[in-house]
Structures are given as C-alpha cells and as structure tokens.
Design a protein around this motif. Structure first.
Motif, mmCIF file in Angstrom:
data_model
loop_
_atom_site.group_PDB
_atom_site.id
_atom_site.type_symbol
_atom_site.label_atom_id
_atom_site.label_comp_id
_atom_site.label_asym_id
_atom_site.label_seq_id
_atom_site.Cartn_x
_atom_site.Cartn_y
_atom_site.Cartn_z
ATOM 1 N N UNK A 58 0.812 -1.211 0.000
ATOM 2 C CA UNK A 58 0.000 0.000 0.000
ATOM 3 C C UNK A 58 0.856 1.276 0.000
ATOM 4 N N UNK A 59 2.002 1.235 0.655
ATOM 5 C CA UNK A 59 2.854 2.421 0.708
ATOM 6 C C UNK A 59 3.528 2.697 -0.633
ATOM 7 N N UNK A 60 3.818 1.647 -1.399
ATOM 8 C CA UNK A 60 4.587 1.793 -2.633
ATOM 9 C C UNK A 60 3.813 1.436 -3.888
ATOM 10 N N UNK A 61 2.524 1.274 -3.750
ATOM 11 C CA UNK A 61 1.678 0.903 -4.894
ATOM 12 C C UNK A 61 1.593 2.034 -5.913
ATOM 13 N N UNK A 62 1.384 3.249 -5.428
ATOM 14 C CA UNK A 62 1.208 4.391 -6.312
ATOM 15 C C UNK A 62 2.492 4.676 -7.097
ATOM 16 N N UNK A 63 2.344 5.141 -8.321
ATOM 17 C CA UNK A 63 3.463 5.469 -9.216
ATOM 18 C C UNK A 63 4.347 4.256 -9.493
ATOM 19 N N UNK A 64 3.820 3.079 -9.216
ATOM 20 C CA UNK A 64 4.498 1.807 -9.517
ATOM 21 C C UNK A 64 5.886 1.714 -8.864
ATOM 22 N N UNK A 65 6.006 2.269 -7.663
ATOM 23 C CA UNK A 65 7.260 2.184 -6.918
ATOM 24 C C UNK A 65 7.612 0.739 -6.582
ATOM 25 N N UNK A 66 6.587 -0.128 -6.525
ATOM 26 C CA UNK A 66 6.835 -1.547 -6.230
ATOM 27 C C UNK A 66 7.764 -2.184 -7.263
ATOM 28 N N UNK A 67 7.645 -1.746 -8.522
ATOM 29 C CA UNK A 67 8.429 -2.367 -9.591
ATOM 30 C C UNK A 67 9.912 -2.005 -9.515
ATOM 31 N N UNK A 68 10.247 -1.005 -8.701
ATOM 32 C CA UNK A 68 11.651 -0.613 -8.555
ATOM 33 C C UNK A 68 12.454 -1.707 -7.857
ATOM 34 N N UNK A 69 11.838 -2.362 -6.868
ATOM 35 C CA UNK A 69 12.568 -3.337 -6.054
ATOM 36 C C UNK A 69 13.183 -4.462 -6.880
ATOM 37 N N UNK A 70 12.418 -5.200 -7.714
ATOM 38 C CA UNK A 70 13.061 -6.282 -8.473
ATOM 39 C C UNK A 70 14.115 -5.788 -9.459
ATOM 40 N N UNK A 71 14.016 -4.537 -9.915
ATOM 41 C CA UNK A 71 15.042 -4.010 -10.821
ATOM 42 C C UNK A 71 16.382 -3.900 -10.104
ATOM 43 N N UNK A 72 16.352 -3.456 -8.866
ATOM 44 C CA UNK A 72 17.591 -3.366 -8.085
ATOM 45 C C UNK A 72 18.095 -4.765 -7.711
ATOM 46 N N UNK A 73 17.165 -5.636 -7.328
ATOM 47 C CA UNK A 73 17.573 -7.000 -6.961
ATOM 48 C C UNK A 73 18.203 -7.716 -8.148
ATOM 49 N N UNK A 74 17.689 -7.444 -9.353
ATOM 50 C CA UNK A 74 18.228 -8.070 -10.553
ATOM 51 C C UNK A 74 19.670 -7.642 -10.790
ATOM 52 N N UNK A 75 20.021 -6.432 -10.341
ATOM 53 C CA UNK A 75 21.387 -5.919 -10.526
ATOM 54 C C UNK A 75 22.299 -6.251 -9.341
ATOM 55 N N UNK A 76 21.844 -7.134 -8.463
ATOM 56 C CA UNK A 76 22.678 -7.490 -7.306
ATOM 57 C C UNK A 76 23.959 -8.203 -7.723
ATOM 58 N N UNK A 77 23.965 -8.758 -8.968
ATOM 59 C CA UNK A 77 25.207 -9.398 -9.434
ATOM 60 C C UNK A 77 26.326 -8.380 -9.611
ATOM 61 N N UNK A 78 25.988 -7.082 -9.672
ATOM 62 C CA UNK A 78 27.016 -6.047 -9.731
ATOM 63 C C UNK A 78 27.756 -5.915 -8.399
ATOM 64 N N UNK A 79 27.199 -6.518 -7.358
ATOM 65 C CA UNK A 79 27.849 -6.555 -6.050
ATOM 66 C C UNK A 79 28.465 -7.931 -5.778
ATOM 67 N N UNK A 80 28.451 -8.782 -6.804
ATOM 68 C CA UNK A 80 28.959 -10.133 -6.606
ATOM 69 C C UNK A 80 27.959 -11.036 -5.924
ATOM 70 N N UNK A 81 26.678 -10.656 -5.923
ATOM 71 C CA UNK A 81 25.623 -11.428 -5.271
ATOM 72 C C UNK A 81 24.714 -12.051 -6.330
#
Length: 392
Positions: A58-81
């Motif tokens: 509910x806090x991140x639903x508006x403006x599709x802020x929810x979709x930001x999270x998997x984009x960052x998680x997908x780039x976790x390999x840039x940290x060697x993760x």
C-alpha cells in the motif's frame, strides 16, 4: 485499500477487498511460511504491531514504486551477489500479475497473492538491505580465531525497511560509496586476470573483497593507523589520505610458496586456524606509548629461538642484554646452564626479559593497544635480519 488498488490496477476484483479480509489470510500465511523467512521474528513482530496490513504494497503501490525493487535486486550481481538469493524472478512475476487488470480473477486469489507478495517483499528487502550494509555472512564464521568486532544488523535496522517512503531513494542510499568498493565493482564486470592469477582466481578475489568491504569493522574515526599485513606497510590516515607511510615487520605468514589453495570454509567443518608466528587481524585503540620498553619474551619465542641461540653461544644472552629468571628469581650465571640438554619441562621453567637498549627487539618506543594476542607497534633500528623479515 480496495479503492487504492483498483485505481492503480483497474482490476475490478480489488473493489471488494477489505483490510479485515486480508488480515485473516495474511495471519495464516505468516504461520504457514514462517520457516522459510530469514528473519521471521522481525517480520512477524512488525505485522503483529501493525494489524497485519500490507504495508509495503500500500505504501509503494502508487506510481508503480513496487516495480523498482526487483530491478535493483536483478542488478545485485554487480555486487557479486546472486539475484536468486532475493527471489527476484518470483517478485517480478507476482508484481506483473498484480498490475495486470486481468491477472487476478477472484477475491480469494487477490488475498492470497497479496499476502504472498507482501511477505516475499519483506523478506527480500531485508535480506538485500542487510547484504549491502553489513555483508552476507558474519566473519566470525570463518575468522574464528582472528575475528574482529563487526557490527551486524539488528531489529532496528531491519525494521527500518518498512518505514521507507521511496524504494529507489532507499536502495540508492544503501549502495556502498567507498572508492575501493566502487573500483572493485567496476573490475567485476571485466575478465582481466590480475598479475600471477587466473581469471577465475581474480574474480573470486574480487568477490571476497567486495564482501569484506561490506563488513562494518573498519575505522570510523577521521585519524587512524592502518597496517597492511601482507604488504608490510603502515599508513597514518587523516580524512581518507595517508600522511605518513613506512615499512613494518610482521609475523611469519602461511602459504609461503604462494600456492593457490581455494578452500570453502563455510561449506565444511574447517575453520581458519592460526599459524603460530603470523600476525592476526585486529582492531583496537592505541592507548599508551612506552619509552625504552623491557621485552618480556613470550615462552614460544624463548623455547624456539632464544634457548636455541643460547645453546650455540653461551654468551648470547649477555650480549643481547637478556636476563634469565627461574622461579621468579634472577639467574646469576646463565652462561653456565647446559641449554642444549634441557628437557621441554626444564626449558619451560625459565623466563626471559630483554633490557632496554639499542639491541632491544622492541626498539625505543612501544605503542600498546588492547588485544588478546599481545600484538604491539614499535619503532626499531633497521638491521639486515629485520629487513629480511620485513620483505625488503
């Protein structure tokens, strides 16, 4: 809740959902999936205190802020993760279904999917936040003997993820900013091999050091002394810059033939066991400088070095200003002792001290700091013996 979800997704099913209906389903979901959560106590306690509301959705639903999270998680390999650590693909699929106006067909499906999404996001967000701010693992697990105090995530830092207003702002803020870390991130995407190492070994070295830089056990003061053990170097750091650099002597290390034996300590019953003469990792406050110190020679050095030299030369002890004690009493004529014929028990009954002077192994000034392995810093006069040990 229903009105906000419908306005964002245009899925009419959401019109009829209620906080009460979601709460009942979410409570059961927490019970059923508690075992798969990395930090179940933190997560369950938070939702208990907040009426089992889908706070993150509910806090991140508006403006599709929810979709930001998997984009960052997908780039976790840039940290060697590995992005799989954070259930990235599962989150992407669930979010795609949530935002699809035809993705969810029934109210029960809406409750179930929302409960699963909320729980997965909470678990993944905490895990990712912990990994970037504190490291993936506790160094105590592999540095059992040489562990230095390292700050680990606590309930306050983990619960903070529920309070953030923007995923993007928060996820940008936890990106490590250390120049060394950023340089290693850049090197990680390349395939260049470091001198004397294969490409695989280079990549592994980068991964290991990215993790070490994430550990919160580095000096936080603006001024501190940093000793690089394998490089035989000491730097006095002031606001991130070295204002004094000098060679230092360190203990004898392992792996002197430079063989590359890669051991997965965390996947075995092994721990990092110390070598008797190597300098350990440590972090401590320098609290006193002792001028013209007396060297209380450790028993291990006395038996393996001092007594061996005394057996070769009866005047070695007097020439080196070393005083011998037995039973707490000074031995008057140590050159008369037949050191070569003593048993190990007899050797252990003697103790040795070196008086202050030019030959004293502690030098002119001894800097003391609390540690369990009796490590200290001293200012020494250079000699051929010392230069050989210091990696001239």
């Amino acid at each position: 809740m229903g009105k906000a979800l419908f306005a964002t997704t245009n899925n009419k099913v959401f019109k009829d959902i209620t906080p009460e209906g979601f709460s009942a389903v979410f409570q059961k979901k927490l019970i059923d999936q508690k075992a798969r959560l990395t930090n179940p106590k933190i997560i369950v306690a938070y939702y208990e205190q907040h009426d089992y509301d889908p706070v993150l959705i509910m806090e991140h639903l508006d403006k599709q802020d929810l979709k930001v999270l998997p984009k960052y998680l997908q780039k976790s390999n840039e940290h060697g993760l590995d992005p799989k650590m954070f259930q990235t693909e599962k989150l992407k699929a669930m979010l795609a279904k949530l935002y699809d106006k035809n993705g969810i067909k029934t109210i029960d499906e809406a409750y179930q999917d929302m409960a699963e999404l909320e729980l997965t996001m909470a678990n993944s967000l905490i895990n990712y936040s912990n990994a970037l701010q504190f490291g993936v693992m506790n160094p105590r697990r592999i540095y059992a003997n040489y562990y230095t105090q390292t700050k680990r995530p606590d309930s306050i830092s983990m619960s903070h993820v529920f309070e953030v207003k923007s995923f993007k702002t928060f996820l940008d803020s936890i990106q490590p900013k250390d120049p060394q870390y950023l340089a290693l991130q850049k090197a990680l995407v390349g395939t260049t091999a470091a001198p004397g190492m294969s490409a695989e070994e280079t990549q592994r070295a980068i991964l290991v050091n990215l993790e070490r830089l994430r550990w919160k056990n580095k000096p936080s003061e603006s001024k501190y002394v940093l000793v690089n053990i394998p490089d035989y170097q000491l730097n006095f750091m002031d606001n991130g810059k070295s204002i004094l650099n000098m060679k230092v002597c360190v203990g004898e290390g392992r792996n002197k033939d430079h063989s590359h034996n890669l051991v997965e300590y965390d996947d075995s019953y092994q721990i990092d066991r110390p070598f008797s003469r190597e300098t350990p990792q440590l972090n401590s406050m320098i609290y006193v400088a002792e001028v013209n110190p007396v060297w209380n020679i450790p028993q291990s050095i006395a038996s393996k070095e001092i007594i061996v030299e005394a057996a070769k030369d009866p005047y070695y002890l007097s020439n080196k200003n070393i005083v011998v004690y037995k039973g707490g009493q000074e031995v008057e004529d140590p050159e008369t002792i037949k050191w070569a014929t003593l048993s190990e028990n007899e050797k252990a009954s003697y103790s040795f001290k070196q008086k202050p002077g030019d030959d004293n192994s502690l030098g002119k000034i001894k800097f003391l700091f609390k540690n369990s392995t009796n490590v200290y810093l001293t200012i020494l006069r250079p000699s051929r013996h010392l230069l050989n040990r210091c990696g001239r």
